[in-house]
Design an enzyme around this catalytic site. Structure first.
Site, PDB file in Angstrom:
ATOM      1  N   LYS A  13      46.817  49.227   1.309  1.00 34.34           N
ATOM      2  CA  LYS A  13      47.339  50.137   2.340  1.00 34.34           C
ATOM      3  C   LYS A  13      47.456  51.560   1.818  1.00 34.34           C
ATOM      4  CE  LYS A  13      51.237  47.956   3.155  1.00 34.34           C
ATOM      5  NZ  LYS A  13      51.117  46.751   2.314  1.00 34.34           N
ATOM      6  N   ARG A  88      57.880  46.813   8.892  1.00 33.66           N
ATOM      7  CA  ARG A  88      57.696  45.593   8.103  1.00 33.66           C
ATOM      8  C   ARG A  88      58.429  44.419   8.733  1.00 33.66           C
ATOM      9  NH1 ARG A  88      56.646  48.223   2.879  1.00 33.66           N
ATOM     10  NH2 ARG A  88      56.092  46.738   1.272  1.00 33.66           N
ATOM     11  N   ARG A 127      47.841  46.689 -11.219  1.00 33.57           N
ATOM     12  CA  ARG A 127      48.004  48.037 -10.628  1.00 33.57           C
ATOM     13  C   ARG A 127      48.832  48.953 -11.523  1.00 33.57           C
ATOM     14  NH1 ARG A 127      50.219  48.719  -4.573  1.00 33.57           N
ATOM     15  NH2 ARG A 127      52.098  47.686  -5.365  1.00 33.57           N
ATOM     16  N   ARG A 160      54.756  49.582 -11.751  1.00 35.23           N
ATOM     17  CA  ARG A 160      55.967  49.479 -10.931  1.00 35.23           C
ATOM     18  C   ARG A 160      56.758  48.238 -11.319  1.00 35.23           C
ATOM     19  NH1 ARG A 160      53.993  50.255  -4.738  1.00 35.23           N
ATOM     20  NH2 ARG A 160      55.566  48.624  -4.532  1.00 35.23           N
ATOM     21  N   ARG A 171      57.680  39.228  -3.046  1.00 35.75           N
ATOM     22  CA  ARG A 171      57.181  40.155  -2.020  1.00 35.75           C
ATOM     23  C   ARG A 171      56.178  39.461  -1.102  1.00 35.75           C
ATOM     24  NH1 ARG A 171      54.833  44.423  -5.643  1.00 35.75           N
ATOM     25  NH2 ARG A 171      54.304  45.635  -3.812  1.00 35.75           N
TER      26      ARG A 171
END
Ligand code: AMP
Length: 214
Positions: A13, A88, A127, A160, A171
């Site tokens: 996203k 969300r 990531r 992160r 998540r």
């Protein structure tokens, strides 16, 4: 153009939103980025959000909705916007509809980026993100030229906290329970446009732009 991007964490996203924002000349609004900025600045909002974020849980609806309402009242959204990471939950989507109805600025489309779960886990665990400019990297597919240093701005590139395995699992669970039902919500309204998110960033951008034109 007024867009919402849906998709699991790691679907791409943020990457697509940044590219679309440039291509379409509209602002990119990422609630995750805003929360991370608030956390870094040590604000009350940041303190409230941090405990939820660290364990991969959602920040309560009323906190997020208030923040987004404020953001959407700024004049730079008049030319259009891309919402990334919001809504969300169904109550967030309902609140967004209400705000946009009041300002007579309905959504043009909701892009749902579709990626298999194993790809998402691979992307999230590798990531890396620039603390300064938010550029997104991946240790295998898109590494920085110099380890830990952003190619674009020289800022520190880090992992992160919520990209650690336990938080990733949480998540994805939250996504399946709270966010996936939004696809039905927007399908019913005739706004949902599925986008294959498995290709390169350029391929996904091409698919998205073609869908928006068509
Ligand atoms: P993201 O960068 O979009 O993955 O968001 C990172 C974290 O910020 C999420 O795991 C949540 O804890 C929080 N967050 C961001 N957007 C929302 C939202 N719309 N509702 C609730 N929590 C959110």
């Amino acid at each position: 153009m007024r867009l919402v991007l849906l998709g699991a964490p790691g679907a791409g996203k943020g990457t697509l939103a940044k590219q679309l924002s440039k291509a379409l000349g509209v602002v990119h609004i990422s609630t995750g980025d805003i929360f991370r900025e608030e956390v870094a600045a040590g604000t009350e909002l940041g303190k409230k959000a941090k405990s939820y974020m660290d364990r991969g849980a959602l920040v309560p609806d009323e906190v997020v909705i208030g923040m987004v309402k404020q953001r959407l009242s700024r004049p730079d959204v008049n030319a259009g916007f891309i919402l990334d990471g919001f809504p969300r939950t169904v109550p967030q989507a309902e609140a967004l509809d209400k705000v946009l109805e009041e300002s007579n600025q309905p959504l043009d489309a909701v892009l749902d980026i579709v990626v298999p779960e194993e790809t998402v886990v691979r992307r999230l665990s590798g990531r890396r993100v620039c603390r300064q400019c938010g550029a997104i990297y991946h240790i295998d597919n898109m590494p920085t030229k110099q380890e830990g240093v952003c190619d674009k701005c020289g800022g520190e590139v880090y992992q992160r906290d919520d990209d650690q395995p336990e938080a990733i699992r949480q998540r994805l669970k939250v996504y399946a329970e709270a966010t996936a039902p939004l696809t039905d919500y927007y399908r019913t309204k005739g706004l949902l446009r599925p986008v294959d998110g498995t290709g390169t960033p350029e391929e996904v951008l091409g698919t998205a732009l073609a869908l928006l034109k068509g």
